[in-house]
Design an enzyme around this catalytic site. Structure first.
Site, PDB file in Angstrom:
ATOM      1  N   GLU A  79       0.776  -1.302  -0.028  1.00  0.00           N
ATOM      2  CA  GLU A  79      -0.064  -0.007   0.069  1.00  0.00           C
ATOM      3  C   GLU A  79       0.959   1.356   0.025  1.00  0.00           C
ATOM      4  O   GLU A  79       0.510   2.243   0.308  1.00  0.00           O
ATOM      5  CB  GLU A  79      -1.068   0.004   1.253  1.00  0.00           C
ATOM      6  CG  GLU A  79      -0.377  -0.163   2.469  1.00  0.00           C
ATOM      7  CD  GLU A  79      -1.283  -0.046   3.734  1.00  0.00           C
ATOM      8  OE1 GLU A  79      -1.571   1.078   4.097  1.00  0.00           O
ATOM      9  OE2 GLU A  79      -1.649  -1.157   4.258  1.00  0.00           O
ATOM     10  N   CYS A 111      -3.322  -3.953   4.293  1.00  0.00           N
ATOM     11  CA  CYS A 111      -2.430  -4.827   4.370  1.00  0.00           C
ATOM     12  C   CYS A 111      -2.660  -6.197   4.216  1.00  0.00           C
ATOM     13  O   CYS A 111      -1.866  -7.236   4.578  1.00  0.00           O
ATOM     14  CB  CYS A 111      -2.427  -4.973   6.026  1.00  0.00           C
ATOM     15  SG  CYS A 111      -1.946  -3.310   7.112  1.00  0.00           S
ATOM     16  N   HIS A 233      -1.668 -10.768  11.743  1.00  0.00           N
ATOM     17  CA  HIS A 233      -1.262  -9.579  11.146  1.00  0.00           C
ATOM     18  C   HIS A 233      -1.184  -8.508  12.421  1.00  0.00           C
ATOM     19  O   HIS A 233      -2.026  -8.630  13.381  1.00  0.00           O
ATOM     20  CB  HIS A 233      -2.169  -8.995  10.397  1.00  0.00           C
ATOM     21  CG  HIS A 233      -2.066  -7.582  10.112  1.00  0.00           C
ATOM     22  ND1 HIS A 233      -1.040  -6.764   9.487  1.00  0.00           N
ATOM     23  CD2 HIS A 233      -2.806  -6.419  10.336  1.00  0.00           C
ATOM     24  CE1 HIS A 233      -0.878  -5.692   9.427  1.00  0.00           C
ATOM     25  NE2 HIS A 233      -2.163  -5.313   9.892  1.00  0.00           N
TER      26      HIS A 233
END
Length: 392
Positions: A79, A111, A233
Site C-alpha cells: 500500500e 495490509c 497480522h
C-alpha cells in the site's frame, strides 16, 4: 500435490528508534508503548529506501541464479506504491534480474495484499506444478510526527518463493474470508500519511478474526485444540494478543490456552523489534515463530490476515519436516546489528522523505549500507541502484 512456501526472507532498515525514547519525548509513560501496545523498537526507514528497494533487499536473500530462470510470476503486495500506473513488480523484476518471460503485478488492499498474492499463487501453481512464484509484501508505515499513530510506525519487507512440494510450510486449500466496506484506515491520494480511526479499527480487527476463525472451525469440523499456534497480522503486537484472548476466553482446557499463548509470544518477538510492516506483518509473525525453534514437524498453524477497509481471511499451514534447514535464527540475526538513533534524528529522516514533485531530487543513498538503494528522481523517473559490494 502440496503447495506452499519453499523459501522465506525478511529485510528492514539498519536504523531503529527505541520506543522508550519516543515515549519520553512525547511526555508519555514508556510502559504505554512497551506494554500497552507491545512494542520495543521501531524501524526507521532511510529516505534512500522505498517499497521497491525494501522488497529487493529482502528477495535477494532467496533469489539465486537458478531461481532467476525458474520464477515466472512476481506478485507484489503493497500500500506504499511508488507509481499510480507502473507496477512495483516490474522494478523488482529488473533489479533482481529475473528472466524477462516472467510476468508481474502489484496488489493493493491495505495490509491484505500479500495474502491475496498467496491465494493467486496457489491457483497458478496448481495449474503449473513446475513453476515458481516470487511474492513480496513491502511497506513503510507513516502516520506523522507527534500523531496518535506515530507509535505504530515501522517498515520493511517479507519475500517468499512458493512452489509445489514446499520445504517450509504447506498452505491449506481451505480458508474463510470476510469483506466489508468500512472506514477504519485509509490514505487519500493527496497524502503520504495514513488516516486511522484507531479504536474502531481495533474493534473491527477482533470481530473479523472471530468471524473468520469460527466460520473456519465450523466448515472444517475442527476445534481450537487442533491448532499448535495461531498467528496474526500485527499493526502493533498487543493487537494480536487481544484477538487471541477473545477466542481463548471460551476455552476451558488450560494446556491449550498455555500452548497458544506461548506460541503467540514466539510469533510476536520480531514484530516487537521492528514495528508495523503493513502487508508483510503476518509473515514476519510466521518468520518469528519458525525461527524460535519451538515447533514440531507437522505443526498446524492458523494464520489471520487483516487489511483495513476491510478484508480478513483465516487460513492454515502445516510445518514441513526439516524446515529449519530453510529458515533459522541466523536469517534474522542482522537485526542485532542495527543502530539506535535519537528522536531528533528520526524526525529529520522522516521529514526528508521525497514528496510528489516535478524537481530532480537526490536521497542520502551514499550513507545507506543496504544492497539496493533509491537514489532519487530525475525527470520524474525514479532511479534505483545497487551497492555492488553488498550484492551476493
Amino acid at each position: 500435490m502440496e503447495i506452499g512456501i519453499d523459501k522465506l526472507s525478511f529485510f528492514t532498515s539498519d536504523l531503529y528508534l527505541p520506543m522508550a525514547d519516543l515515549a519520553n519525548a512525547r511526555n508519555e509513560d514508556p510502559n504505554k508503548y512497551l506494554i500497552g501496545i507491545g512494542q520495543s523498537k521501531q524501524a526507521v526507514i532511510r529516505n534512500s529506501q522505498d517499497a521497491v528497494t525494501l522488497a529487493a533487499n529482502a528477495a535477494m536473500k532467496i533469489v539465486d541464479d537458478e531461481e532467476r530462470t525458474k520464477i515466472d510470476l512476481v506478485l507484489f503486495g503493497t500500500e506504499s506504491g511508488v507509481d499510480n500506473s507502473k507496477s512495483a513488480a516490474i522494478y523488482l523484476q529488473s533489479l533482481l534480474k529475473i528472466n524477462s518471460a516472467a510476468s508481474g503485478v502489484e496488489l493493493k488492499q491495505a495490509c491484505f495484499g500479500l495474502t491475496a498474492g498467496i491465494q493467486l499463487a496457489m491457483g497458478y501453481i496448481a495449474l503449473h506444478p513446475d513453476r515458481r512464484v516470487l511474492l513480496v509484501g513491502s511497506d513503510i508505515a507513516r502516520y506523522g510526527i507527534n500523531t496518535l499513530g506515530e507509535k505504530t510506525q515501522g517498515g520493511g519487507a517479507v519475500a517468499m518463493i512458493m512452489s509445489a512440494n514446499p520445504r517450509i510450510l504447506e498452505i491449506g486449500t481451505q480458508s474463510t474470508h470476510l469483506t466489508r466496506d468500512i472506514m477504519d484506515f485509509w490514505r487519500p491520494l493527496n497524502r503520504d500519511e495514513a488516516l486511522v480511526d484507531g479504536q474502531y479499527s481495533s474493534e473491527e480487527f477482533i470481530q473479523f478474526f472471530k468471524e473468520t476463525f469460527n466460520q473456519y472451525l465450523e466448515s472444517q469440523d475442527e476445534t481450537i485444540d487442533d491448532f499448535d499456534a495461531l498467528i496474526f497480522h500485527l499493526p502493533y503486537t498487543k493487537m494480536g494478543l487481544k484477538a487471541l484472548r477473545a477466542v481463548l476466553e471460551n476455552v476451558d482446557n488450560l494446556s491449550v490456552k498455555e500452548r497458544l499463548l506461548d506460541k503467540f509470544e514466539d510469533s510476536r518477538r520480531l514484530n516487537r523489534e521492528v514495528g508495523n510492516l503493513y502487508t508483510g506483518s503476518l509473515y514476519l509473525s510466521l518468520i518469528s515463530l519458525l525461527t524460535a525453534g519451538t515447533l514440531k514437524d507437522g505443526a498446524n498453524i492458523g494464520l489471520f490476515s487483516y487489511g483495513s477497509g476491510a478484508e480478513g481471511e483465516f487460513f492454515t499451514g502445516k510445518v514441513v519436516a526439516g524446515y529449519e534447514k530453510m529458515i533459522n535464527k541466523n536469517s534474522v540475526k542482522f537485526l542485532e546489528n542495527r543502530q539506535a538513533i535519537s528522536v531528533s534524528e528520526y524526525e529529520r529522516i522522516y521529514r526528508s522523505f521525497l514528496k510528489p514533485q516535478t524537481d530532480d531530487v537526490k536521497t542520502d543513498f551514499k550513507n545507506d549500507p543496504a544492497p539496493f538503494v533509491f537514489k532519487g528522481q530525475e525527470n520524474q523517473k525514479r532511479i534505483y541502484d545497487q551497492n555492488n559490494e553488498n550484492i551476493n
